[in-house]
Write an enzyme that holds these catalytic residues in place. Structure first.
Site, PDB file in Angstrom:
ATOM      1  N   GLU A 119      -7.557   9.311  17.310  1.00  0.00           N
ATOM      2  CA  GLU A 119      -8.668   8.569  16.742  1.00  0.00           C
ATOM      3  C   GLU A 119      -8.539   8.467  15.226  1.00  0.00           C
ATOM      4  O   GLU A 119      -8.082   9.401  14.559  1.00  0.00           O
ATOM      5  CB  GLU A 119      -9.988   9.245  17.127  1.00  0.00           C
ATOM      6  CG  GLU A 119     -10.245   9.105  18.613  1.00  0.00           C
ATOM      7  CD  GLU A 119     -11.548   9.730  19.068  1.00  0.00           C
ATOM      8  OE1 GLU A 119     -12.197   9.132  19.944  1.00  0.00           O
ATOM      9  OE2 GLU A 119     -11.925  10.800  18.574  1.00  0.00           O
ATOM     10  N   CYS A 132     -10.241   7.913   7.603  1.00  0.00           N
ATOM     11  CA  CYS A 132      -9.991   9.296   7.997  1.00  0.00           C
ATOM     12  C   CYS A 132      -8.881   9.285   9.047  1.00  0.00           C
ATOM     13  O   CYS A 132      -9.026   8.719  10.125  1.00  0.00           O
ATOM     14  CB  CYS A 132     -11.287   9.877   8.552  1.00  0.00           C
ATOM     15  SG  CYS A 132     -11.112  11.571   9.105  1.00  0.00           S
ATOM     16  N   CYS A 139      -4.966  20.281  18.273  1.00  0.00           N
ATOM     17  CA  CYS A 139      -4.758  21.197  17.152  1.00  0.00           C
ATOM     18  C   CYS A 139      -4.409  22.559  17.729  1.00  0.00           C
ATOM     19  O   CYS A 139      -4.948  22.953  18.761  1.00  0.00           O
ATOM     20  CB  CYS A 139      -6.047  21.282  16.323  1.00  0.00           C
ATOM     21  SG  CYS A 139      -5.842  22.183  14.775  1.00  0.00           S
ATOM     22  N   CYS A 143     -10.762  26.635  15.528  1.00  0.00           N
ATOM     23  CA  CYS A 143     -11.985  26.882  14.768  1.00  0.00           C
ATOM     24  C   CYS A 143     -13.156  26.701  15.732  1.00  0.00           C
ATOM     25  O   CYS A 143     -13.219  25.699  16.446  1.00  0.00           O
ATOM     26  CB  CYS A 143     -12.070  25.938  13.576  1.00  0.00           C
ATOM     27  SG  CYS A 143     -10.617  26.090  12.518  1.00  0.00           S
ATOM     28  N   CYS A 146     -15.394  23.423  15.945  1.00  0.00           N
ATOM     29  CA  CYS A 146     -14.720  22.111  15.867  1.00  0.00           C
ATOM     30  C   CYS A 146     -14.344  21.610  17.257  1.00  0.00           C
ATOM     31  O   CYS A 146     -13.735  22.338  18.050  1.00  0.00           O
ATOM     32  CB  CYS A 146     -13.469  22.245  15.003  1.00  0.00           C
ATOM     33  SG  CYS A 146     -12.473  20.748  14.984  1.00  0.00           S
ATOM     34  N   CYS A 377     -17.175  14.256  11.361  1.00  0.00           N
ATOM     35  CA  CYS A 377     -16.253  15.391  11.196  1.00  0.00           C
ATOM     36  C   CYS A 377     -16.303  16.315  12.401  1.00  0.00           C
ATOM     37  O   CYS A 377     -17.377  16.724  12.835  1.00  0.00           O
ATOM     38  CB  CYS A 377     -16.674  16.272  10.024  1.00  0.00           C
ATOM     39  SG  CYS A 377     -16.637  15.481   8.472  1.00  0.00           S
TER      40      CYS A 377
HETATM   41  N1  SAH Z   1      -7.634  20.534  10.274  1.00  0.00           N
HETATM   42  C1  SAH Z   1      -8.018  20.167   8.978  1.00  0.00           C
HETATM   43  C2  SAH Z   1      -8.495  18.736   8.839  1.00  0.00           C
HETATM   44  C3  SAH Z   1      -9.381  18.174   9.921  1.00  0.00           C
HETATM   45  S1  SAH Z   1     -11.032  18.731  10.095  1.00  0.00           S
HETATM   46  C4  SAH Z   1      -9.047  21.122   8.461  1.00  0.00           C
HETATM   47  O1  SAH Z   1      -9.533  21.934   9.229  1.00  0.00           O
HETATM   48  O2  SAH Z   1      -9.328  21.070   7.261  1.00  0.00           O
HETATM   49  C5  SAH Z   1     -11.975  17.914   8.801  1.00  0.00           C
HETATM   50  C6  SAH Z   1     -13.195  18.744   8.366  1.00  0.00           C
HETATM   51  O3  SAH Z   1     -14.259  18.704   9.333  1.00  0.00           O
HETATM   52  C7  SAH Z   1     -12.857  20.205   8.177  1.00  0.00           C
HETATM   53  O4  SAH Z   1     -13.460  20.720   7.022  1.00  0.00           O
HETATM   54  C8  SAH Z   1     -13.483  20.809   9.405  1.00  0.00           C
HETATM   55  O5  SAH Z   1     -13.682  22.170   9.252  1.00  0.00           O
HETATM   56  C9  SAH Z   1     -14.740  20.010   9.528  1.00  0.00           C
HETATM   57  N2  SAH Z   1     -15.386  20.128  10.849  1.00  0.00           N
HETATM   58  C10 SAH Z   1     -14.804  20.458  12.018  1.00  0.00           C
HETATM   59  N3  SAH Z   1     -15.731  20.450  13.006  1.00  0.00           N
HETATM   60  C11 SAH Z   1     -16.903  20.105  12.457  1.00  0.00           C
HETATM   61  C12 SAH Z   1     -18.212  19.878  12.982  1.00  0.00           C
HETATM   62  N4  SAH Z   1     -18.469  19.989  14.268  1.00  0.00           N
HETATM   63  N5  SAH Z   1     -19.183  19.495  12.120  1.00  0.00           N
HETATM   64  C13 SAH Z   1     -18.913  19.320  10.809  1.00  0.00           C
HETATM   65  N6  SAH Z   1     -17.688  19.496  10.262  1.00  0.00           N
HETATM   66  C14 SAH Z   1     -16.690  19.887  11.069  1.00  0.00           C
HETATM   67 FE1  SF4 Z   2      -7.961  22.265  13.768  1.00  0.00          FE
HETATM   68 FE2  SF4 Z   2     -10.553  21.613  13.825  1.00  0.00          FE
HETATM   69 FE3  SF4 Z   2      -9.778  23.913  12.713  1.00  0.00          FE
HETATM   70 FE4  SF4 Z   2      -9.241  21.603  11.467  1.00  0.00          FE
HETATM   71  S1  SF4 Z   2     -11.283  22.448  11.866  1.00  0.00           S
HETATM   72  S2  SF4 Z   2      -7.843  23.332  11.798  1.00  0.00           S
HETATM   73  S3  SF4 Z   2      -8.864  20.268  13.266  1.00  0.00           S
HETATM   74  S4  SF4 Z   2      -9.576  23.356  14.903  1.00  0.00           S
END
Ligand code: SAH
Ligand code: SF4
Length: 407
Positions: A119, A132, A139, A143, A146, A377
């Site tokens: 996406e 974006c 991944c 986290c 996420c 995000c």
């Molecule tokens: N993997 C990379 C880039 C992709 S995530 C990273 O982790 O930085 C882009 C941003 O969205 C990151 O700061 C991530 O922590 C945040 N993010 C992930 N899940 C989210 C959620 N459910 N609500 C808000 N931000 C989120």
């Molecule tokens: Fe991977 Fe989501 Fe963590 Fe970014 S925030 S490193 S996309 S699991």
């Protein structure tokens, strides 16, 4: 909540066989030159041909060799026989009620693999437009807040696939010069729809360093797509050894997904913290090449109710970042089906933001965009894992019941 408008994807414009051919998109100039020479382009012509192709691909945005009108028919036939410059297939294009667009793209298999889907999201704002971009399908990191993190890594995207997301978005937004503008015309920066790119889609870009580097160097190449490096931001969960390389080898802006300021909590939210704890992460940030007040690091901090949103956390955050030229981006948590987290209350977010702001750091609260089409995000996931219809309905009901009131 008004439903998002799903736009039917345009039909595939190329024969499936074209997918098997090697692409010219995403190659360095040198690699493109080698590819041409292997197909019989005389050595003394190679440089000129590479410049010509570079211009067609990245200034004019063509995706069909036949549109390269100043290239001889014979050369075009040779190119068509051996290479492709086709765009990926658009499986779905959705437009949110706030103007955010999300494309689900399908890339052909690499070698023996299967096609993959990713996406890409476009976020129009006053005076700028941000794309974006995803770097991986799924991944490897997990986290806990996420959505992408619940999808196993399928594979890294190639440099072509990373770049193709930008090319395709520019096509769909009409962001390349018209066919009949004079050769050489570049859409001036101020007239562009995509002014910024962020590597904040699916995946951890620093676990796909070489491909991300190559794609970003092409996106910022002054004879082609010519995005300014200051308008390109790479977001990482904190892969310390690659942070320095990002600054020295790519030279783009850095964003760190911080989310917690105590190791015990960050170990849970961003598990890579167990390998690269806060002390090492912040030391790498302090050493980031080019860091200055004019080139600050963005720290992303997702606001999770009763988890990381206390004033004590805000105080520790300010202490942790002392002396680092930084901006703190507070991200209201975007819910997804199956998550146990909730977004902090608005007053709590504002209180947190005020504290950080009074300590001298810019602390904008990111407005959630495209939540209704799961484009915000952390909500991205690909087709293989897309929600079953019944889950989607349950999710929409949940959003209407209270989580989505600020949309
Ligand atoms: N993997 C990379 C880039 C992709 S995530 C990273 O982790 O930085 C882009 C941003 O969205 C990151 O700061 C991530 O922590 C945040 N993010 C992930 N899940 C989210 C959620 N459910 N609500 C808000 N931000 C989120
Ligand atoms: Fe991977 Fe989501 Fe963590 Fe970014 S925030 S490193 S996309 S699991």
């Amino acid at each position: 909540m008004p439903r998002s408008e799903a736009v039917a994807a345009p039909p595939l414009r190329r024969p499936a066989a074209a997918l098997e051919k090697p692409t010219l998109v995403g190659l360095s100039r040198e690699a493109m030159g080698d590819a041409l020479a292997e197909r019989g382009v005389p050595q003394k012509q190679v440089r000129m041909r590479v410049s010509q192709l570079w211009h067609w691909l990245y200034v004019r945005g063509v995706s069909d060799f036949d549109d390269m009108t100043n290239v001889s028919r014979e050369m075009r036939e040779m190119l068509k026989t051996h290479f492709t410059i086709a765009r990926p297939e658009i499986v779905e294009e959705q437009v949110s009620n706030d103007g955010t667009r999300k494309w689900l793209l399908r890339f052909p298999p690499r070698g023996a693999g299967r096609p993959v889907e990713v996406e890409t999201v476009y976020i129009p704002e006053e005076g700028r437009g941000t794309l974006c971009i995803s770097s991986q399908v799924g991944c490897t990191l997990t986290c806990s807040f996420c959505h992408t993190g619940t999808q196993k890594l399928v594979r890294n995207l190639t440099a072509e696939e990373i770049l193709a997301q930008l090319l395709l978005a520019r096509d769909r937004l009409g962001d390349f010069p018209d066919r009949d503008t004079p050769a050489g015309a570049i859409v001036p920066n101020e007239g562009r729809k995509i002014t910024n790119i962020v590597m904040m889609g699916m995946g951890e870009p620093l676990y796909n360093f070489d491909n991300v580097k190559q794609a970003l160097l092409i996106a910022t190449d002054g004879d082609g797509l010519s995005l300014s490096k200051r308008r390109v931001t790479l977001s990482t969960s904190g892969i310390v050894p690659e942070i320095l390389r990002t600054g020295s080898e790519i030279g783009v802006m850095l964003a760190i997904s911080l989310h917690a300021v105590r190791d015990e909590l960050r170990d849970m939210l961003v598990p890579i913290n167990r390998k690269y704890p806060l002390k090492e992460l912040i030391a790498a940030c302090r050493a980031y090449p080019g860091l200055s007040n004019a080139r600050r690091i963005t720290f992303e901090y997702v606001m999770l109710k009763d988890v990381n949103d206390s004033l004590e956390d805000a105080k520790l955050l300010v202490q942790l970042l002392k002396g680092v030229p930084a901006k703190i981006n507070l991200i209201p948590f975007n819910p997804w089906p199956g998550t146990n987290y909730q977004c902090s209350d608005w007053e709590t977010i504002e209180r947190f933001a005020d504290f950080v702001n009074q300590a001298g750091y810019a602390s904008p609260i990111r407005t959630p965009r495209g939540r209704d089409i799961l484009a915000a995000c952390g909500q991205l996931k690909s087709e293989s894992e897309r929600m079953r219809k019944v889950d989607r309905m349950a999710f929409e009901a949940m959003m209407i019941a209270g989580h989505g009131e600020d949309d």
